[in-house]
Design a protein around this motif. Sequence first.
Motif, mmCIF file in Angstrom:
data_model
loop_
_atom_site.group_PDB
_atom_site.id
_atom_site.type_symbol
_atom_site.label_atom_id
_atom_site.label_comp_id
_atom_site.label_asym_id
_atom_site.label_seq_id
_atom_site.Cartn_x
_atom_site.Cartn_y
_atom_site.Cartn_z
ATOM 1 N N ARG A 188 0.808 -1.225 0.000
ATOM 2 C CA ARG A 188 0.000 0.000 0.000
ATOM 3 C C ARG A 188 0.837 1.270 0.000
ATOM 4 O O ARG A 188 0.295 2.357 -0.115
ATOM 5 N N ILE A 201 2.331 3.120 2.276
ATOM 6 C CA ILE A 201 1.803 4.134 3.181
ATOM 7 C C ILE A 201 2.937 4.929 3.840
ATOM 8 O O ILE A 201 4.063 4.458 3.933
ATOM 9 N N THR A 202 2.584 6.111 4.268
ATOM 10 C CA THR A 202 3.488 6.912 5.101
ATOM 11 C C THR A 202 2.781 7.156 6.431
ATOM 12 O O THR A 202 1.595 7.483 6.460
ATOM 13 N N ASP A 207 -0.594 9.035 5.528
ATOM 14 C CA ASP A 207 -1.851 8.287 5.526
ATOM 15 C C ASP A 207 -2.392 8.121 6.949
ATOM 16 O O ASP A 207 -3.585 8.194 7.182
ATOM 17 N N TYR A 208 -1.486 7.837 7.855
ATOM 18 C CA TYR A 208 -1.888 7.661 9.256
ATOM 19 C C TYR A 208 -1.119 8.655 10.114
ATOM 20 O O TYR A 208 0.003 9.038 9.786
ATOM 21 N N LYS A 235 -6.306 7.111 10.808
ATOM 22 C CA LYS A 235 -6.196 7.765 9.506
ATOM 23 C C LYS A 235 -6.216 9.272 9.720
ATOM 24 O O LYS A 235 -6.859 9.767 10.650
#
Length: 475
Positions: free
Chosen positions: A233, A235-236, A326-327, A394
């Motif tokens: 995915r 993500i960062t 993202d989070y 998130k």
Amino acid sequence: STSRSLIKLKGRGIPFSHFLPSFLPSFLPSFLPSFLPSFLPSFLPSFLPSFLPSFLPSFLPSLLPSLLPFLPSFLPCLLLSFLPSFLPSFLPSFLPSFLPSFPPSLPPSLLPSFRPSFPPSLLPSFLPSFLPSFLPSFLPSFLPSFSFFLPSSFLSSPFFFFFFIFSQYQEGHISCTVLISHSTYFILEHHSSSPEPATQRRIDVPLLTPWLAPIVWDGTFDEDILNEQFQGRNITIGVTIFAIKKYVIFLKLFLETAEKHFMVGYKVNYYVFTDRPNDVPKIPLQEGRKIITLVVQNYSRWQDISMHRMEMISNYCHQLFFKDVDYLVCLDVDMKFNDHVGVEMLSDLVGTLHPGFYGASRETFTYERRPKSQAYIPRGKGDYYYMGGFFGGKVQQVYKLTKACHEAMLIDKSNRIEAVWHDESHLNKYLFLHKPTKVLPPEYMWDKQLLGWPAFLRKMRMLAVPKNHAKIRNK
Ligand SMILES: CC(=O)N[C@H]1[C@@H](OP(=O)(O)OP(=O)(O)OC[C@H]2O[C@@H](n3ccc(=O)[nH]c3=O)[C@H](O)[C@@H]2O)O[C@H](CO)[C@H](O)[C@@H]1O
Ligand SMILES: [Mn+2]
């Protein structure tokens, strides 16, 4: 996938020498006198024509049921092997004298030759079956006379069964039905199921909230599976930490331990909110990770610093976070990482159980109890007591949370009331009204000095760094 085939695994079985020590002294004297007289006369003169009619009626009924499923595949071998024929005549006289001495002597002599393909787990199913018991006693006396009848090459071939035994063998997620003979073994049916989850059931701790959000205790998740899910995915993960005034001293240990334990292998942006940007230490970071220093104002009261984190986080959502991460994971800075904290903690909205109130009754929770405050939670209400120093989710969810808490604190301020535990009280109110989708157990934030090391705590993923309040607060 189940395949039913006769796969020869190995042309070597149990070396004969392994049996010898265990049986020779005990059985030979007893078995020979009873066995030979009854057996030899009928057997020796004419082997095949005479033995089949006599042995089948006694032999088959007991063996057939277990044998039947495999019969088609190994019938040829079965027919060729004459030995089953002698069993009926042999066993009744022999078994009683032999059995007592058998079990103690078998395992040590068997085990070495079974490794590594037949681990000890096989033995329990192996032992109860009578077949192995007669072999050691039978073979040495019999072999010399028997070998007349068959070429020696056949004797040692894997298709010649002096004895055979069916057994279920299970190791890990592989189960199979094996046919073991004196010289080899065959896997008749091989079944490989999906791997067992690498998790145990924890019965010492609650694993779900009443709204079915997981409580992420150690042992309830498989890091590898989760990493597989998350790695694609790209993500960062953003981390917000506030190091205002003297609290800059906590940054070094926080960041160094985070590099060891926090989201290893993922892109991480550390957002350091500080009024002392020059005191932000230069820490070597793993690839894909960076420290972003955000210069913010300070407040004279530590409570205001703590509370205004909500405002600043929500403000920076628009400036930075929506775009870059993202989070978001929002942490106190006076903590250090001590064990793995990874993607298992990520979810839409995440709260962490306050270690000081884990297992305590709802009545003891230090929620704000004055109805005048926006953080008010009436007695008898509330789910858990969450800690102010560890929440996340998130970005959109963290934005909603921090904005709502900030606005609630503004209303409180205009009403000249400050919630008893400041931002933590408002966080608890928000998470009471908006249930988190994942709850982190106190593993994620523990205080060893205050709380010791209870048995349910298998890991201490983050630990409070002891601080001298008088020396550090409001400084
Ligand atoms: C572990 C935990 O649940 N901590 C909460 C608890 O207090 P704590 O006693 O842990 O509060 P604290 O002194 O750590 O202050 C909270 C945070 O504010 C920042 N800070 C504070 C003072 C200062 O001069 N400079 C500075 O940067 C710093 O990031 C610190 O970690 O209750 C507070 C509100 O009462 C907050 O809800 C904390 O999150
Ligand atoms: Mn703290």
